[in-house]
Design an enzyme around this catalytic site. Structure first.
Site, PDB file in Angstrom:
ATOM      1  N   GLY A  45       0.842  -1.200   0.000  1.00  0.00           N
ATOM      2  CA  GLY A  45       0.000   0.000   0.000  1.00  0.00           C
ATOM      3  C   GLY A  45       0.874   1.244   0.000  1.00  0.00           C
ATOM      4  O   GLY A  45       2.005   1.238  -0.487  1.00  0.00           O
ATOM      5  N   GLY A  46       0.335   2.299   0.597  1.00  0.00           N
ATOM      6  CA  GLY A  46       1.062   3.572   0.646  1.00  0.00           C
ATOM      7  C   GLY A  46       2.402   3.456   1.343  1.00  0.00           C
ATOM      8  O   GLY A  46       3.303   4.277   1.120  1.00  0.00           O
ATOM      9  N   GLY A  79      23.641  10.865 -30.451  1.00  0.00           N
ATOM     10  CA  GLY A  79      23.125  11.440 -29.206  1.00  0.00           C
ATOM     11  C   GLY A  79      23.700  10.729 -28.001  1.00  0.00           C
ATOM     12  O   GLY A  79      23.947  11.341 -26.949  1.00  0.00           O
ATOM     13  N   ALA A  80      23.929   9.430 -28.152  1.00  0.00           N
ATOM     14  CA  ALA A  80      24.460   8.665 -27.032  1.00  0.00           C
ATOM     15  C   ALA A  80      25.870   9.128 -26.673  1.00  0.00           C
ATOM     16  O   ALA A  80      26.263   9.139 -25.505  1.00  0.00           O
ATOM     17  CB  ALA A  80      24.456   7.180 -27.365  1.00  0.00           C
TER      18      ALA A  80
HETATM   19  C1  HXC Z   1      -3.240  -3.479  12.651  1.00  0.00           C
HETATM   20  C2  HXC Z   1      -2.285  -5.421  11.900  1.00  0.00           C
HETATM   21  C3  HXC Z   1      -2.147  -4.869  10.611  1.00  0.00           C
HETATM   22  C4  HXC Z   1      -2.581  -3.536  10.398  1.00  0.00           C
HETATM   23  C5  HXC Z   1      -1.339  -6.856  10.584  1.00  0.00           C
HETATM   24  N1  HXC Z   1      -1.786  -6.655  11.836  1.00  0.00           N
HETATM   25  N2  HXC Z   1      -1.570  -5.795   9.831  1.00  0.00           N
HETATM   26  N3  HXC Z   1      -2.821  -4.724  12.895  1.00  0.00           N
HETATM   27  N4  HXC Z   1      -3.114  -2.885  11.444  1.00  0.00           N
HETATM   28  N5  HXC Z   1      -2.457  -2.941   9.233  1.00  0.00           N
HETATM   29  C6  HXC Z   1      -1.720  -7.575  12.961  1.00  0.00           C
HETATM   30  C7  HXC Z   1      -2.613  -8.778  12.813  1.00  0.00           C
HETATM   31  O1  HXC Z   1      -3.902  -8.469  13.290  1.00  0.00           O
HETATM   32  C8  HXC Z   1      -1.918  -9.801  13.682  1.00  0.00           C
HETATM   33  O2  HXC Z   1      -2.201  -9.532  15.020  1.00  0.00           O
HETATM   34  C9  HXC Z   1      -0.460  -9.464  13.473  1.00  0.00           C
HETATM   35  O3  HXC Z   1      -0.414  -8.121  12.990  1.00  0.00           O
HETATM   36  C10 HXC Z   1       0.211 -10.345  12.469  1.00  0.00           C
HETATM   37  O4  HXC Z   1      -0.591 -10.381  11.299  1.00  0.00           O
HETATM   38  P1  HXC Z   1      -0.953 -11.731  10.557  1.00  0.00           P
HETATM   39  O5  HXC Z   1      -2.021 -11.400   9.600  1.00  0.00           O
HETATM   40  O6  HXC Z   1      -1.221 -12.805  11.559  1.00  0.00           O
HETATM   41  O7  HXC Z   1       0.407 -12.063   9.849  1.00  0.00           O
HETATM   42  P2  HXC Z   1       0.666 -12.703   8.434  1.00  0.00           P
HETATM   43  O8  HXC Z   1      -0.210 -13.905   8.250  1.00  0.00           O
HETATM   44  O9  HXC Z   1       2.131 -12.883   8.324  1.00  0.00           O
HETATM   45  O10 HXC Z   1       0.186 -11.602   7.372  1.00  0.00           O
HETATM   46  C11 HXC Z   1       0.835 -10.377   7.266  1.00  0.00           C
HETATM   47  C12 HXC Z   1       0.032  -9.391   6.382  1.00  0.00           C
HETATM   48  C13 HXC Z   1      -1.417  -9.305   6.888  1.00  0.00           C
HETATM   49  C14 HXC Z   1       0.053  -9.914   4.934  1.00  0.00           C
HETATM   50  C15 HXC Z   1       0.751  -8.069   6.429  1.00  0.00           C
HETATM   51  O11 HXC Z   1      -1.399  -9.073   8.284  1.00  0.00           O
HETATM   52  C16 HXC Z   1      -2.209  -8.222   6.244  1.00  0.00           C
HETATM   53  O12 HXC Z   1      -2.679  -8.393   5.108  1.00  0.00           O
HETATM   54  N6  HXC Z   1      -2.346  -7.092   6.921  1.00  0.00           N
HETATM   55  C17 HXC Z   1      -3.122  -5.985   6.452  1.00  0.00           C
HETATM   56  C18 HXC Z   1      -2.409  -5.294   5.360  1.00  0.00           C
HETATM   57  C19 HXC Z   1      -3.133  -4.054   4.931  1.00  0.00           C
HETATM   58  O13 HXC Z   1      -4.091  -4.122   4.144  1.00  0.00           O
HETATM   59  N7  HXC Z   1      -2.700  -2.891   5.463  1.00  0.00           N
HETATM   60  C20 HXC Z   1      -3.224  -1.645   5.129  1.00  0.00           C
HETATM   61  C21 HXC Z   1      -2.602  -1.254   3.815  1.00  0.00           C
HETATM   62  S1  HXC Z   1      -3.085   0.353   3.346  1.00  0.00           S
HETATM   63  P3  HXC Z   1      -2.146 -10.642  16.161  1.00  0.00           P
HETATM   64  O14 HXC Z   1      -2.653  -9.965  17.367  1.00  0.00           O
HETATM   65  O15 HXC Z   1      -2.984 -11.767  15.681  1.00  0.00           O
HETATM   66  O16 HXC Z   1      -0.700 -11.041  16.285  1.00  0.00           O
HETATM   67  C22 HXC Z   1      -1.903   1.295   4.003  1.00  0.00           C
HETATM   68  C23 HXC Z   1      -2.115   2.707   3.725  1.00  0.00           C
HETATM   69  C24 HXC Z   1      -0.866   3.464   3.964  1.00  0.00           C
HETATM   70  O17 HXC Z   1      -1.025   0.884   4.626  1.00  0.00           O
HETATM   71  C25 HXC Z   1      -1.077   4.785   3.348  1.00  0.00           C
HETATM   72  C26 HXC Z   1       0.116   5.625   3.436  1.00  0.00           C
HETATM   73  C27 HXC Z   1      -0.066   6.823   2.571  1.00  0.00           C
END
Ligand code: HXC
Length: 519
Positions: free
Chosen positions: A171-172, A406-407
């Site tokens: 993502g971002g 040019g190169a």
């Molecule tokens: C809060 C999060 C989290 C998040 C993971 N966790 N991502 N908590 N916010 N964004 C937590 C989970 O709940 C879990 O908690 C622990 O971290 C580990 O995650 P798992 O899913 O068990 O791990 P894994 O299977 O290895 O998967 C990793 C992952 C997945 C692929 C990153 O967690 C995931 O898809 N997360 C969400 C990704 C996402 O969509 N993020 C937002 C993107 S948009 P527990 O308590 O069970 O240990 C963004 C915008 C930014 O980031 C903009 C900037 C401009």
């Protein structure tokens, strides 16, 4: 509380902080073949040099029951330490705490070390392993990212910034690494994309794996997003230490001058015969780099991307130098969109950080065709020309063989403020190659000759005439566009002497708010 108890409380709290999200999550991190944030920092920095900051920071979120779950340090380890005795600031996201997701307080911790690095004038190394914005914090998390991005932008060209991707970066979140100078990835567990495979499927109906979409191999070969990759985290951490050895602390300093034990006047007779007599035959430009650089060492940037151009750091008599070299082994060393962008960015990094530039030229021209024109070769080629033309660091060019059209201009020619432009006796400097030139100049005359044998004879005669005139360095040297024609075996010495005399070079560009490089 007695003093001893107070000290014990501190020690206990530190121990608790060091456990991050708890032993179970640490074990799970290890089971994936990943190190913890603290293990990574310990491996990156000189032994015992790490000073951790903000170990007791916790998040302030009260949404979704978050007030009941908090961890000391809140998902990122920050502080400073040294690499080979030189100060660097670091942050490492801790996946064991809410998946390393970025909270408001975590952003504040990262911003604090970035601000300190800017004040002190030291590199920032960020280790990314995060699920992105902390979902429970909503706009606070987004604001946190934005604070980091703005600092990445302002620090660009002031202190070196290096991003290591040791887990998810999606993502971002990808934009912080993308704003930094170098991105390094590991072959496993490391991926970067703006949207994951599930979203891709729903929007474009493409089936793609995480690795295909954003793994280290893809980003090293296809997108060019990753500058370096390593098989393991340890390899990448070691690579980071090596990279740091080639670059200065900030834009007001120079890279460390190392003591070299490689004689400056070391001759290499092999170079006199290395370039094949047939100008269409390739050779490996890296053989030349290995021959002329101190101890044959160099560190290549984006080695698997746009391999028709080589960008690397090397040393000449201990002085760190950026080398840009056409690679005749790939696509005959032609300049295309990717090669132009790759080299332009490297030239700008070197110029921003006072690293002299050596250009080794063997380029038949820009790659023609609709593919390149549709992709915007005009602006991409212009980027490289712009980068060279605005660069004020010492610039030494050695034309090894071809330098056409040019190169020729783009590859650090004299008129783009090349300081010392040398050529090997094999050099060919002209508007275009002999066959193309004869076709343009003699097209009508050739068409008028009916007999095929006579026509071929005429073409050969005209090509020979053209080659005699231009397939050598002396026509350009006669005008002073080439400062000297040098014996190939003496190239190392000539380069070292050139950079040593240029060490005090002073050149400034006209004052402006900023330039408008053709992006
Ligand atoms: C809060 C999060 C989290 C998040 C993971 N966790 N991502 N908590 N916010 N964004 C937590 C989970 O709940 C879990 O908690 C622990 O971290 C580990 O995650 P798992 O899913 O068990 O791990 P894994 O299977 O290895 O998967 C990793 C992952 C997945 C692929 C990153 O967690 C995931 O898809 N997360 C969400 C990704 C996402 O969509 N993020 C937002 C993107 S948009 P527990 O308590 O069970 O240990 C963004 C915008 C930014 O980031 C903009 C900037 C401009």
């Amino acid at each position: 509380m007695e003093n001893q108890q107070k000290v014990k409380k501190l020690i206990d709290k530190r121990a608790q902080a060091r456990l991050g999200g708890g032993q179970k999550r640490i074990d799970s991190q290890h089971a994936k073949g990943k190190l913890t944030a603290r293990e990574r920092i310990a491996m990156l920095l000189d032994k015992g040099s790490f000073e951790e900051l903000d170990m007791f920071v916790t998040h302030r979120c009260v949404n979704f029951g978050m007030e009941k779950e908090s961890y000391l340090g809140d998902g990122v380890i920050t502080g400073f330490g040294t690499i080979d005795g030189r100060v660097v600031y670091v942050f490492a996201q801790d996946f064991t705490v809410f998946g390393g997701s970025l909270s408001e307080t975590m952003s504040q911790k990262i911003c604090k070390v970035m601000d300190m690095a800017m004040k002190v004038g030291a590199p920032v190394i960020g280790i990314n392993d995060s699920g992105g914005a902390r979902i429970q914090e909503g706009a606070d998390a987004l604001a946190g990212y934005s604070e980091i991005f703005e600092r990445n932008i302002l620090a660009s060209g002031v202190v070196p910034q290096i991003s290591l991707i040791f887990g998810p970066c999606a993502g971002g979140a990808v934009y912080s690494p993308a704003l930094t100078d170098f991105i390094m990835m590991t072959e496993q567990n490391s991926y970067m994309f703006i949207t994951g495979p599930k979203v891709v499927k729903s929007v474009t109906n493409e089936d793609v794996t995480v690795d295909q979409l954003g793994g280290a191999n893809m980003h090293s070969r296809k997108s060019g997003v990753a500058h370096f990759k390593g098989a393991t985290e340890e390899d990448v951490l070691q690579l980071t230490r090596t990279l740091i050895s080639y670059i200065p602390q900030n834009n007001m300093e120079e890279a460390p001058l190392l003591q070299s034990n490689d004689p400056i006047d070391r001759l290499d007779d092999v170079l006199n015969t290395l370039v094949p007599d047939n100008p269409n035959k390739p050779y490996d430009m890296k053989d030349i780099i290995r021959s002329i650089a101190d101890n044959g060492d160099f560190l290549e940037v984006q080695p698997l991307y746009a391999q028709n151009i080589i960008c690397c750091f090397a040393r000449f008599n201990g002085r760190s130098t950026g080398i840009i070299a056409n690679q005749p082994k790939f696509l005959a060393g032609v300049l295309d969109c990717d090669a132009s962008r790759k080299a332009a960015r490297f030239v700008r990094f070197c110029d921003a950080f006072n690293i002299p530039i050596l250009t080794l030229v063997d380029v038949p021209g820009f790659l023609p065709g609709t593919g390149q024109e549709y992709a915007g070769i005009i602006v991409h080629g212009a980027k490289l020309m712009f980068a060279y033309g605005e660069a004020t660091v010492p610039k030494v060019t050695v034309t090894i063989r071809k330098s056409y059209g040019g190169a020729h201009i783009v590859m650090s020619c004299k008129q783009l403020r090349g300081d010392l432009n040398y050529a090997w006796p094999n050099a060919e400097i002209a508007v275009m190659g002999a066959s193309g030139a004869v076709e343009v100049l003699e097209g009508k005359n050739i068409a008028a000759i009916e007999d095929a044998a006579k026509r071929a004879e005429y073409i050969l005669e005209k090509e020979t005439e053209y080659k005699d005139k231009f397939a050598n360095p002396y026509a350009a040297a006669a005008r002073g566009y080439i400062d000297d024609v040098i014996e190939p075996r003496n190239t190392r010495f000539r380069i070292i002497r050139a950079f040593e005399t240029l060490a005090t070079k002073k050149l400034t560009n006209p004052l402006k708010k900023h330039d408008n490089i053709p992006l």
